[in-house]
Design a protein around this motif. Structure first.
Motif, PDB file in Angstrom:
ATOM      1  N   MET A  97       0.717  -1.166   0.124  1.00 43.68           N
ATOM      2  CA  MET A  97      -0.031  -0.153   0.034  1.00 43.68           C
ATOM      3  C   MET A  97       0.965   1.279   0.027  1.00 43.68           C
ATOM      4  O   MET A  97       0.797   2.102  -0.768  1.00 43.68           O
ATOM      5  N   THR A 124       2.444   1.740  -3.297  1.00 42.40           N
ATOM      6  CA  THR A 124       1.383   2.367  -4.214  1.00 42.40           C
ATOM      7  C   THR A 124       1.149   3.697  -3.963  1.00 42.40           C
ATOM      8  O   THR A 124       1.000   4.903  -4.857  1.00 42.40           O
ATOM      9  N   LEU A 125       1.389   4.254  -2.832  1.00 43.94           N
ATOM     10  CA  LEU A 125       0.957   5.709  -2.259  1.00 43.94           C
ATOM     11  C   LEU A 125       2.193   6.440  -2.810  1.00 43.94           C
ATOM     12  O   LEU A 125       2.123   7.408  -3.286  1.00 43.94           O
ATOM     13  N   CYS A 147       1.709   7.042  -6.318  1.00 42.59           N
ATOM     14  CA  CYS A 147       0.662   8.240  -6.462  1.00 42.59           C
ATOM     15  C   CYS A 147       1.129   9.434  -6.556  1.00 42.59           C
ATOM     16  O   CYS A 147       0.279  10.408  -6.686  1.00 42.59           O
ATOM     17  N   GLY A 182      -5.800  11.861  -7.531  1.00 38.78           N
ATOM     18  CA  GLY A 182      -6.795  11.196  -6.937  1.00 38.78           C
ATOM     19  C   GLY A 182      -8.150  11.138  -7.176  1.00 38.78           C
ATOM     20  O   GLY A 182      -8.544  12.273  -7.995  1.00 38.78           O
ATOM     21  N   VAL A 190      -7.389   7.310  -5.739  1.00 37.87           N
ATOM     22  CA  VAL A 190      -7.278   5.922  -6.133  1.00 37.87           C
ATOM     23  C   VAL A 190      -7.736   4.949  -4.902  1.00 37.87           C
ATOM     24  O   VAL A 190      -7.148   5.222  -3.817  1.00 37.87           O
ATOM     25  N   HIS A 191      -8.393   4.039  -5.256  1.00 38.67           N
ATOM     26  CA  HIS A 191      -9.119   3.260  -4.350  1.00 38.67           C
ATOM     27  C   HIS A 191      -8.363   2.068  -4.045  1.00 38.67           C
ATOM     28  O   HIS A 191      -7.819   1.229  -4.980  1.00 38.67           O
ATOM     29  N   TYR A 192      -8.037   1.718  -2.656  1.00 43.74           N
ATOM     30  CA  TYR A 192      -7.208   0.699  -2.431  1.00 43.74           C
ATOM     31  C   TYR A 192      -7.897  -0.078  -1.408  1.00 43.74           C
ATOM     32  O   TYR A 192      -8.085   0.016  -0.269  1.00 43.74           O
ATOM     33  N   THR A 213      -7.636   7.793   4.670  1.00 47.81           N
ATOM     34  CA  THR A 213      -7.238   8.537   3.442  1.00 47.81           C
ATOM     35  C   THR A 213      -5.763   8.650   3.842  1.00 47.81           C
ATOM     36  O   THR A 213      -5.571   9.051   4.803  1.00 47.81           O
ATOM     37  N   LEU A 273      -4.987   8.594  -1.906  1.00 49.72           N
ATOM     38  CA  LEU A 273      -5.308   6.957  -1.664  1.00 49.72           C
ATOM     39  C   LEU A 273      -6.319   6.912  -0.824  1.00 49.72           C
ATOM     40  O   LEU A 273      -6.422   7.232   0.584  1.00 49.72           O
ATOM     41  N   VAL A 332      -8.075   4.132   1.416  1.00 50.48           N
ATOM     42  CA  VAL A 332      -7.824   2.652   1.760  1.00 50.48           C
ATOM     43  C   VAL A 332      -9.071   2.175   2.621  1.00 50.48           C
ATOM     44  O   VAL A 332      -9.421   2.715   3.376  1.00 50.48           O
TER      45      VAL A 332
END
Length: 230
Positions: free
Chosen positions: A72, A75-76, A79, A84, A86-88, A130, A134, A136
């Motif tokens: 995660m 990925t952050l 990003c 955004g 972006v849904h994780y 959040t 992202l 989360v």
């Protein structure tokens, strides 16, 4: 023999190999490689899904096996500069305590520098939070029950359960079929494993499956895309 640290008695706490590598006592498998865990995450899960090039507002990532949150946070970082969201969404049955996660992430200074907001949320018991762009949501419980009930789809899947030999339940054909059912048209998956039964399960579920070069000493990994239905 490796020295083990049993000082934290939480049932989901890992043992610590050489004081550095967290190892699941439930599955007898490490959460990551200390020597190259972040690079492996970027090679397998990000590059294996064509990220960060595909990232865009509204993109949806799903994951089997949240672990330390390393994927995660990688990925952050990927990003950065993206408005955004972006849904994780990650599915996790045995969440680690915040103190163990913090100790694990300290192995990776680049990630550790970004981890404080996540660690504060996790320690407060939040499983939906959040981080910059992202959004989360860590879904607690056995993925065999929680994934079928999930009301969304992913554009990219990180399949990161413990080794299929140690944790076969998270790689079963039925669960791989649920992964496919919760994948958007043209969506992708990536995983560090090239185990035959996993590859067959994904192929039978409707993915094209490619065996790709693994990271470091791992010769192969798997990646693929959901095939268009006729």
């Amino acid at each position: 023999m490796h020295a083990q640290d049993h000082s934290n008695l939480d049932e989901n706490s890992p043992e610590w190999r050489d004081g550095l590598t967290p190892v699941s006592t439930r599955f007898d498998d490490p959460y990551f490689s200390v020597s190259n865990g972040l690079e492996e995450t970027r090679h397998v899960f990000l590059a294996g899904n064509g990220l960060p090039a595909r990232l865009a507002p509204g993109f949806r990532i799903a994951e089997l096996g949240f672990g330390t949150g390393l994927n995660m946070l990688a990925t952050l970082i990927a990003c950065d500069g993206l408005p955004g969201p972006v849904h994780y969404t990650s599915f996790e049955a045995f969440p680690l305590p915040a103190a163990d996660i913090a100790r694990a992430l300290a192995n990776f200074p680049e990630v550790g520098a970004r981890a404080d907001p996540f660690l504060h949320a996790w320690a407060a018991g939040l499983r939906r939070f959040t981080l910059g762009p992202l959004r989360v949501d860590v879904v607690m419980g056995d993925a065999r029950a929680t994934l079928p009930a999930w009301q969304s789809h992913a554009d990219a899947w990180y399949l990161d359960g413990f080794s299929p030999a140690k944790n076969p339940e998270l790689w079963s054909p039925d669960l791989m079929a649920e992964v496919a059912r919760h994948t958007a048209p043209g969506g992708s998956f990536a995983t560090y494993t090239a185990a035959g039964f996993v590859r067959r399960g994904l192929a039978n579920a409707g993915f094209s499956v490619i065996r790709a070069p693994g990271h470091g000493r791992k010769r192969h990994m798997s990646q693929g895309q959901l095939k268009a239905t006729q």
